[in-house]
Design a protein around this motif. Structure first.
Motif, mmCIF file in Angstrom:
data_model
loop_
_atom_site.group_PDB
_atom_site.id
_atom_site.type_symbol
_atom_site.label_atom_id
_atom_site.label_comp_id
_atom_site.label_asym_id
_atom_site.label_seq_id
_atom_site.Cartn_x
_atom_site.Cartn_y
_atom_site.Cartn_z
ATOM 1 N N ARG A 172 46.431 26.519 52.211
ATOM 2 C CA ARG A 172 47.763 26.832 53.068
ATOM 3 C C ARG A 172 47.985 24.893 52.730
ATOM 4 O O ARG A 172 48.725 24.770 52.343
ATOM 5 N N TYR A 173 46.480 24.486 53.098
ATOM 6 C CA TYR A 173 47.032 22.557 52.982
ATOM 7 C C TYR A 173 46.257 21.959 52.141
ATOM 8 O O TYR A 173 45.487 21.220 52.152
ATOM 9 N N ALA A 174 46.503 23.159 50.596
ATOM 10 C CA ALA A 174 45.825 22.777 49.845
ATOM 11 C C ALA A 174 46.083 20.927 49.310
ATOM 12 O O ALA A 174 47.932 21.292 48.968
ATOM 13 N N TRP A 175 45.742 20.247 47.992
ATOM 14 C CA TRP A 175 46.342 18.992 47.516
ATOM 15 C C TRP A 175 47.448 20.307 46.335
ATOM 16 O O TRP A 175 48.643 19.560 46.598
ATOM 17 N N LYS A 176 47.282 21.106 45.783
ATOM 18 C CA LYS A 176 47.644 21.583 44.863
ATOM 19 C C LYS A 176 49.275 22.565 45.701
ATOM 20 O O LYS A 176 50.424 22.432 45.264
ATOM 21 N N VAL A 177 49.614 22.952 46.637
ATOM 22 C CA VAL A 177 50.589 23.366 47.798
ATOM 23 C C VAL A 177 51.243 22.212 47.738
ATOM 24 O O VAL A 177 52.551 22.034 47.444
ATOM 25 N N MET A 178 50.768 20.799 48.078
ATOM 26 C CA MET A 178 51.486 19.805 48.724
ATOM 27 C C MET A 178 52.437 18.697 47.321
ATOM 28 O O MET A 178 53.424 19.274 47.218
ATOM 29 N N ALA A 179 51.445 19.202 45.946
ATOM 30 C CA ALA A 179 52.013 18.752 44.302
ATOM 31 C C ALA A 179 53.133 19.741 44.321
ATOM 32 O O ALA A 179 54.272 18.970 43.749
ATOM 33 N N ILE A 180 52.932 20.987 44.992
ATOM 34 C CA ILE A 180 53.990 21.475 43.977
ATOM 35 C C ILE A 180 55.683 21.430 44.382
ATOM 36 O O ILE A 180 56.197 21.564 43.896
ATOM 37 N N VAL A 181 55.327 21.516 45.858
ATOM 38 C CA VAL A 181 56.332 21.105 47.098
ATOM 39 C C VAL A 181 57.371 19.965 46.725
ATOM 40 O O VAL A 181 58.529 19.879 46.247
ATOM 41 N N LEU A 182 55.863 19.192 46.180
ATOM 42 C CA LEU A 182 57.087 17.782 45.662
ATOM 43 C C LEU A 182 56.675 17.768 44.427
ATOM 44 O O LEU A 182 58.440 17.139 44.639
ATOM 45 N N THR A 183 56.248 18.133 43.912
ATOM 46 C CA THR A 183 57.308 18.064 42.015
ATOM 47 C C THR A 183 58.217 18.936 41.256
ATOM 48 O O THR A 183 58.713 18.730 40.836
ATOM 49 N N GLU A 184 57.583 20.303 42.033
ATOM 50 C CA GLU A 184 58.661 21.687 41.808
ATOM 51 C C GLU A 184 59.565 21.403 42.287
ATOM 52 O O GLU A 184 60.514 22.083 42.155
ATOM 53 N N GLY A 185 59.344 21.340 43.666
ATOM 54 C CA GLY A 185 60.191 21.812 44.743
ATOM 55 C C GLY A 185 60.967 20.790 45.107
ATOM 56 O O GLY A 185 61.525 21.077 46.413
ATOM 57 N N TYR A 186 60.655 19.432 44.807
ATOM 58 C CA TYR A 186 61.401 18.223 45.008
ATOM 59 C C TYR A 186 61.855 17.689 46.734
ATOM 60 O O TYR A 186 62.880 18.172 47.313
ATOM 61 N N GLY A 187 59.994 18.124 47.492
ATOM 62 C CA GLY A 187 60.275 17.962 48.950
ATOM 63 C C GLY A 187 60.564 19.450 49.447
ATOM 64 O O GLY A 187 61.200 18.719 51.033
ATOM 65 N N ARG A 188 61.422 20.406 49.425
ATOM 66 C CA ARG A 188 61.953 21.608 49.843
ATOM 67 C C ARG A 188 60.925 22.559 50.515
ATOM 68 O O ARG A 188 60.368 23.403 50.405
ATOM 69 N N PHE A 189 60.540 22.007 51.329
ATOM 70 C CA PHE A 189 59.458 22.969 51.922
ATOM 71 C C PHE A 189 59.517 24.111 52.962
ATOM 72 O O PHE A 189 59.141 25.298 52.656
ATOM 73 N N TRP A 190 61.426 24.280 52.780
ATOM 74 C CA TRP A 190 61.599 25.222 53.802
ATOM 75 C C TRP A 190 61.001 26.405 52.816
ATOM 76 O O TRP A 190 61.353 27.869 53.208
ATOM 77 N N LYS A 191 61.300 26.485 51.303
ATOM 78 C CA LYS A 191 60.978 27.317 50.646
ATOM 79 C C LYS A 191 59.368 26.958 49.663
ATOM 80 O O LYS A 191 59.408 27.370 48.937
ATOM 81 N N LEU A 192 59.250 26.830 50.830
ATOM 82 C CA LEU A 192 57.167 26.406 50.497
ATOM 83 C C LEU A 192 56.564 28.297 50.068
ATOM 84 O O LEU A 192 56.028 28.565 48.977
ATOM 85 N N ASN A 193 56.599 29.719 50.669
ATOM 86 C CA ASN A 193 56.254 30.397 49.986
ATOM 87 C C ASN A 193 56.687 30.775 48.879
ATOM 88 O O ASN A 193 55.730 30.841 48.049
ATOM 89 N N GLU A 194 58.093 30.113 48.583
ATOM 90 C CA GLU A 194 58.542 31.079 47.347
ATOM 91 C C GLU A 194 58.020 30.006 46.309
ATOM 92 O O GLU A 194 57.744 30.729 44.805
#
Length: 284
Positions: A172-194
């Motif tokens: 869950r605390y992976a570099w890839k998770v952070m990259a997905i949320v920041l680059t594809e989710g535009y920082g929307r951490f509340w939508k992390l699971n989706e």
């Protein structure tokens, strides 16, 4: 997993369709699918990008032993176990993946040591005879089933007092998770699971992807009757996707000048793969 993570309502048929449409690692080679050259290149590519897999699986260690592999995909690890002398029961939800695993076993002359089973991991104890295996192995699979507790409890029925468990799930605390949320989710951490579920694999739109921390993974195993004995985080993918699709290994700019020692440190703290060793404990 956290309370916020739930994919329990996803039908298993949707998961099956996803992996049937494009089995994992299917495009790891430009050679004709199903040929010896294709399978050899798939294996080289996979273990080049993920060199921790042979270290974790310890293929040679299981010579003459019985291995239950849950989620064999197109059989890369299956053939590595069998080629080292193990007797493998290879299970997958995807018929397309199993067909390629059977072809692969024939081509590499290990068909007598590989039994393929089409099954949902959550119902495995209803499909094959329940008896202990020397190793229960599942690499990057159980986090894609809607009810991972059900799957792991089913696997517990195949564990005897000397059975070893080797399991990889996403961290869950992976570099890839952070990259997905920041680059594809535009920082929307509340939508992390989706966001993570949608982008967790090479083909987008994966219907189910759970992620785990060391603590939640340990709780999960213990809840399902296993005792974790070791955990290690590994694997950061450093290559530019456009080049990688063309079978070139060119590092992304932010990894290009990173010293190898520093990169390995990053992998061990923010890697995508949480590799777990365990054994059967008391049934909960």
């Amino acid at each position: 997993m956290t309370q916020a993570q739930t994919f329990e309502s996803v039908p298993i048929d949707r998961v099956r369709r996803f992996w049937n449409d494009r089995p994992c690692n299917l495009r790891h080679s430009p050679e004709p699918v199903g040929t010896r050259a294709y399978f050899e290149q798939v294996a080289r590519r996979k273990y080049h990008v993920e060199p921790h897999i042979p270290r974790f699986a310890q293929f040679d260690r299981w010579k003459g032993k019985r291995v239950l592999e849950v989620g064999c995909g197109i059989g890369t690890d299956t053939i590595s176990f069998a080629s080292a002398g193990a007797h493998v029961t290879a299970v997958d939800l995807s018929e397309a993946s199993l067909n390629l695993t059977r072809q692969r076993a024939e081509i590499f002359g290990v068909r007598d040591r590989v039994r393929t089973v089409h099954a949902n991991a959550e119902e495995l104890d209803q499909v094959i005879d329940v008896e202990p295996y020397d190793l229960i192995y599942s690499f990057g699979v159980i986090h894609h089933t809607p009810h991972p507790d059900t799957a792991l409890r089913a696997l517990h029925r195949f564990a005897g007092p000397d059975t070893q468990l080797k399991l990889m799930v996403y961290y869950r605390y992976a570099w890839k998770v952070m990259a997905i949320v920041l680059t594809e989710g535009y920082g929307r951490f509340w939508k992390l699971n989706e966001l993570v579920a949608r982008s967790s694999e090479a083909q987008s739109g994966c219907p189910v992807t759970y992620t785990y921390t060391r603590r939640t993974a340990a709780e999960w195993l213990e809840r399902c009757g296993f005792e974790p004995t070791a955990m290690a985080v590994d694997h950061v993918f450093p290559y530019r996707i456009a080049d990688y699709k063309e079978y070139r290994y060119v590092r992304s700019w932010h990894f290009r000048w990173m010293p190898n020692l520093l990169f390995r440190g990053l992998e061990r703290t923010m890697g995508w793969h949480l590799c777990i060793d365990g054994r059967a404990g008391a049934t909960s």
